[in-house]
Design a protein around this motif. Structure first.
Motif, PDB file in Angstrom:
ATOM      1  N   GLN A   1       2.405  19.809  -4.997  1.00  0.00           N
ATOM      2  CA  GLN A   1       2.957  21.125  -4.665  1.00  0.00           C
ATOM      3  C   GLN A   1       4.480  21.123  -4.761  1.00  0.00           C
ATOM      4  O   GLN A   1       5.088  22.094  -5.222  1.00  0.00           O
ATOM      5  CB  GLN A   1       2.522  21.547  -3.253  1.00  0.00           C
ATOM      6  N   ILE A   2       5.091  20.027  -4.334  1.00  0.00           N
ATOM      7  CA  ILE A   2       6.551  19.917  -4.414  1.00  0.00           C
ATOM      8  C   ILE A   2       7.008  19.930  -5.869  1.00  0.00           C
ATOM      9  O   ILE A   2       8.018  20.555  -6.218  1.00  0.00           O
ATOM     10  CB  ILE A   2       7.033  18.638  -3.697  1.00  0.00           C
ATOM     11  N   ASP A   3       6.252  19.261  -6.737  1.00  0.00           N
ATOM     12  CA  ASP A   3       6.598  19.235  -8.162  1.00  0.00           C
ATOM     13  C   ASP A   3       6.512  20.625  -8.789  1.00  0.00           C
ATOM     14  O   ASP A   3       7.210  20.918  -9.769  1.00  0.00           O
ATOM     15  CB  ASP A   3       5.668  18.278  -8.916  1.00  0.00           C
ATOM     16  N   ARG A   4       5.652  21.473  -8.227  1.00  0.00           N
ATOM     17  CA  ARG A   4       5.457  22.816  -8.782  1.00  0.00           C
ATOM     18  C   ARG A   4       6.461  23.830  -8.242  1.00  0.00           C
ATOM     19  O   ARG A   4       6.520  24.960  -8.726  1.00  0.00           O
ATOM     20  CB  ARG A   4       4.041  23.302  -8.462  1.00  0.00           C
ATOM     21  N   MET A   5       7.237  23.450  -7.241  1.00  0.00           N
ATOM     22  CA  MET A   5       8.160  24.394  -6.613  1.00  0.00           C
ATOM     23  C   MET A   5       9.270  24.821  -7.570  1.00  0.00           C
ATOM     24  O   MET A   5       9.778  24.022  -8.357  1.00  0.00           O
ATOM     25  CB  MET A   5       8.770  23.783  -5.352  1.00  0.00           C
TER      26      MET A   5
ATOM     27  N   HIS B   1      -5.471  10.646   4.244  1.00  0.00           N
ATOM     28  CA  HIS B   1      -4.018  10.449   4.288  1.00  0.00           C
ATOM     29  C   HIS B   1      -3.409  10.415   2.887  1.00  0.00           C
ATOM     30  O   HIS B   1      -2.455  11.145   2.591  1.00  0.00           O
ATOM     31  CB  HIS B   1      -3.686   9.152   5.032  1.00  0.00           C
ATOM     32  N   GLU B   2      -3.967   9.591   2.014  1.00  0.00           N
ATOM     33  CA  GLU B   2      -3.423   9.471   0.662  1.00  0.00           C
ATOM     34  C   GLU B   2      -3.653  10.743  -0.147  1.00  0.00           C
ATOM     35  O   GLU B   2      -2.792  11.168  -0.925  1.00  0.00           O
ATOM     36  CB  GLU B   2      -4.041   8.267  -0.053  1.00  0.00           C
ATOM     37  N   LYS B   3      -4.837  11.355   0.026  1.00  0.00           N
ATOM     38  CA  LYS B   3      -5.130  12.597  -0.696  1.00  0.00           C
ATOM     39  C   LYS B   3      -4.166  13.703  -0.270  1.00  0.00           C
ATOM     40  O   LYS B   3      -3.711  14.497  -1.094  1.00  0.00           O
ATOM     41  CB  LYS B   3      -6.573  13.024  -0.442  1.00  0.00           C
ATOM     42  N   ARG B   4      -3.883  13.755   1.020  1.00  0.00           N
ATOM     43  CA  ARG B   4      -2.939  14.757   1.518  1.00  0.00           C
ATOM     44  C   ARG B   4      -1.550  14.525   0.943  1.00  0.00           C
ATOM     45  O   ARG B   4      -0.868  15.472   0.526  1.00  0.00           O
ATOM     46  CB  ARG B   4      -2.892  14.701   3.048  1.00  0.00           C
ATOM     47  N   LYS B   5      -1.140  13.269   0.904  1.00  0.00           N
ATOM     48  CA  LYS B   5       0.171  12.939   0.349  1.00  0.00           C
ATOM     49  C   LYS B   5       0.244  13.310  -1.128  1.00  0.00           C
ATOM     50  O   LYS B   5       1.242  13.881  -1.587  1.00  0.00           O
ATOM     51  CB  LYS B   5       0.449  11.445   0.533  1.00  0.00           C
ATOM     52  N   ASP B   6      -0.819  12.997  -1.883  1.00  0.00           N
ATOM     53  CA  ASP B   6      -0.843  13.329  -3.310  1.00  0.00           C
ATOM     54  C   ASP B   6      -0.781  14.839  -3.515  1.00  0.00           C
ATOM     55  O   ASP B   6      -0.097  15.329  -4.424  1.00  0.00           O
ATOM     56  CB  ASP B   6      -2.109  12.765  -3.964  1.00  0.00           C
TER      57      ASP B   6
END
Length: 229
Positions: free
Chosen positions: A97-101, A87-92
């Protein structure tokens, strides 16, 4: 807001009654385990998920420096298929990915295979999953260069199940709405609301997958022929 008619139907009781996948596995999986043949990695994953955060894997004790109160926590399994551990790894990962958009349009593209190939893929997962992802990559790159004269970007995620949890290998892609021009090396945006022709993309992807699969089959046949005395 609807008020519960009795005290037993509270939000807290509903939460307590909710079952996660480990509860389902512990209750049902071992009943059907002997009826079917499962690959080792499947059995290992189920076993890990069933033991996750139970005393089977040991516990850790945390003690408050101020009051001395101790709190015991069961160890996690760490299996990459475990929804609790990941769960936490997926969130991280999603946050990264959002930061790289980029401030551009993105498109959601899905590549899927017919159900008639399920048995073939299920018995050759390691090889054919690689072929599937390779075909997705080549299809997007070739069409991007052919139709837009640009190198487009994408994030591809392999899913092996459908919405009803049946076996259904497919790939979800988040594709940039444009790319770097192969000549000028400048950014080129795709048309508004349009990325690439779906039918052309589908035909190219299908042709690649069939070609690579036939090539693997021919190599396998030759190896088997050499092994025959």
């Amino acid at each position: 807001m609807i008020t519960p008619k009795n005290k037993n139907n509270t939000v807290e009781n509903v939460r307590n009654a909710t079952k996660d996948i480990s509860d389902i596995f512990r209750k049902h999986f071992y009943k059907i385990k002997s009826k079917y043949r499962y690959p080792y990695h499947v059995l290992r994953a189920v076993e890990s998920i069933c033991q996750c955060r139970t005393n089977s894997l040991g516990t850790q004790i945390y003690k408050c420096d101020s009051c001395g109160e101790e709190h015991e926590i069961a160890m996690s399994c760490g299996n990459r298929h475990c929804p609790k551990c990941q769960h936490e790894k997926r969130k991280d990962w999603l946050d990264k990915q959002i930061d790289r958009m980029l401030p551009i349009d993105y498109f959601h593209v899905v590549f899927t295979l017919p159900d008639s190939l399920n048995d073939l893929i299920l018995h050759n997962q390691k090889i054919l999953y690689g072929v599937l992802l390779k075909c997705v990559k080549e299809t997007l790159i070739e069409l991007g260069r052919d139709r837009m004269r640009a190198d487009i970007g994408a994030i591809a995620i392999l899913h092996t199940w459908g919405q009803n949890l049946s076996y259904h290998p497919h790939v979800h892609c988040v594709v940039t709405g444009g790319g770097i021009n192969v000549d000028s090396k400048k950014w080129i945006s795709s048309k508004k609301g349009y990325l690439l022709p779906v039918e052309v993309m589908s035909t190219l992807f299908k042709g690649k997958f069939l070609s690579y699969t036939k090539e693997l089959q021919q190599k396998s046949t030759k190896r088997q022929g050499k092994d025959i005395p």
